[in-house]
Scaffold this active site. Structure first.
Site, PDB file in Angstrom:
ATOM      1  N   LYS A  96      72.651  -9.334  74.530  1.00  8.94           N
ATOM      2  CA  LYS A  96      73.037  -9.821  75.850  1.00  8.94           C
ATOM      3  C   LYS A  96      74.074 -10.910  75.616  1.00  8.94           C
ATOM      4  CE  LYS A  96      71.605 -12.387  79.884  1.00  8.94           C
ATOM      5  NZ  LYS A  96      70.567 -13.284  80.468  1.00  8.94           N
ATOM      6  N   ALA A 184      70.079 -13.016  86.593  1.00 14.23           N
ATOM      7  CA  ALA A 184      70.156 -14.439  86.946  1.00 14.23           C
ATOM      8  C   ALA A 184      70.075 -14.682  88.445  1.00 14.23           C
ATOM      9  CB  ALA A 184      71.423 -15.090  86.397  1.00 14.23           C
ATOM     10  N   GLY A 185      69.395 -15.759  88.800  1.00 17.25           N
ATOM     11  CA  GLY A 185      69.311 -16.210  90.180  1.00 17.25           C
ATOM     12  C   GLY A 185      68.157 -15.656  90.984  1.00 17.25           C
ATOM     13  N   THR A 207      63.102 -17.522  84.692  1.00 15.40           N
ATOM     14  CA  THR A 207      62.585 -18.757  85.266  1.00 15.40           C
ATOM     15  C   THR A 207      61.599 -18.511  86.393  1.00 15.40           C
ATOM     16  OG1 THR A 207      64.709 -19.790  84.743  1.00 15.40           O
ATOM     17  CG2 THR A 207      63.263 -20.987  86.227  1.00 15.40           C
TER      18      THR A 207
END
Length: 257
Positions: A96, A184-185, A207
């Site tokens: 990645k 992401a996000g 996360t």
């Protein structure tokens, strides 16, 4: 299910391995989510110590494909060097590729990203580039040798979800035969479900699970959301419309004067 460099994933959820409260909770999150890929960062400062070796072994024991990343790299040279180290440690050509260009937003430096992708592709890596939803950048990454594109949903760790849904829909429509991953996000399972409803092939997150009050339960919730979104996309959902449409037919309705 779409193939990623010839590999068909058992589950389109790609789950990160950072920031968990403990190794046991990390392992339980993966068990309950049945994630198809584990993403890992190479920590050069701990790669040779005992704790680092125990971590690598735990990741291998998950018995799923490992996707090392170049997280934290800010230059082509740093990203390429980290990728080579990761290939040695994890014995995989998957990488990645992250080349960060902005400290506050962690937005990728797309110019350096394309350059690094070309170098690594020519060196036998199978590159998963963390990019934006920009179609011109996407074309250049494909020409550089990438067979997968990983546009961000929102800044890393923000939990904002799909900040530019129009751009993501456009990317899916423009590259119908390319494996696409929203990376992401993502903050809550509904964000992941929406990404899959748009026709994306997988979702990568970290996360939102690791920092949840109950990471294992959240991981399971994301797995359910990804599965539901994928099933919905395959079922050819109705398109939104501006006007109301009766769900009950009026033909045959009794007419009263």
């Amino acid at each position: 299910m779409r193939h990623f460099y010839g590999t068909e994933l058992a589950n389109p959820l790609m789950l990160g391995t950072a920031q968990y409260p403990s190794p046991a909770i990390l392992a339980e999150a993966f068990r309950r989510s049945q994630a198809g890929v584990a993403t890992v960062s190479l920590r050069r400062e701990s790669a040779g110590d005992r704790a680092g070796q125990d971590f690598w072994q735990m990741i291998r024991d998950l018995n799923i494909p490992v996707l090392p990343n170049t997280a934290g790299c800010h230059s082509v040279k740093e990203a390429v060097t980290t990728a080579h180290m990761a290939r040695e440690v994890f014995d995989t050509s998957w990488i990645k590729l992250e080349v960060i260009g902005h400290t506050d937003t962690l937005q990728p430096d797309v110019f350096a990203l394309v350059e690094a992708a070309k170098i690594l592709s020519e060196d036998g890596f199978q590159v998963f580039p963390y990019t934006t939803e920009d179609l011109v950048v996407a074309e250049k990454l494909l020409h550089a040798g990438c067979e997968v594109l990983m546009p961000w949903g929102a800044p890393i760790g923000s939990g904002l979800g799909l900040a530019n849904e129009y751009g993501l829909r456009s990317m899916r429509a423009h590259f119908p035969d390319v494996a696409l991953v929203v990376d992401a996000g993502i903050g809550v399972p509904s964000h992941a479900a929406r990404a899959m409803e748009l026709g994306f092939d997988a979702v990568l997150l970290n996360t939102a699970v690791a920092k949840a009050g109950d990471p294992a339960a959240m991981a399971e919730a994301f797995a359910q959301a990804v599965a539901a979104g994928h099933t919905a996309a395959m079922a050819d959902p109705m398109l939104p419309r501006d006007m109301a449409a009766p769900s009950t037919p009026v033909i045959g309705k009794a007419f009263l004067e």
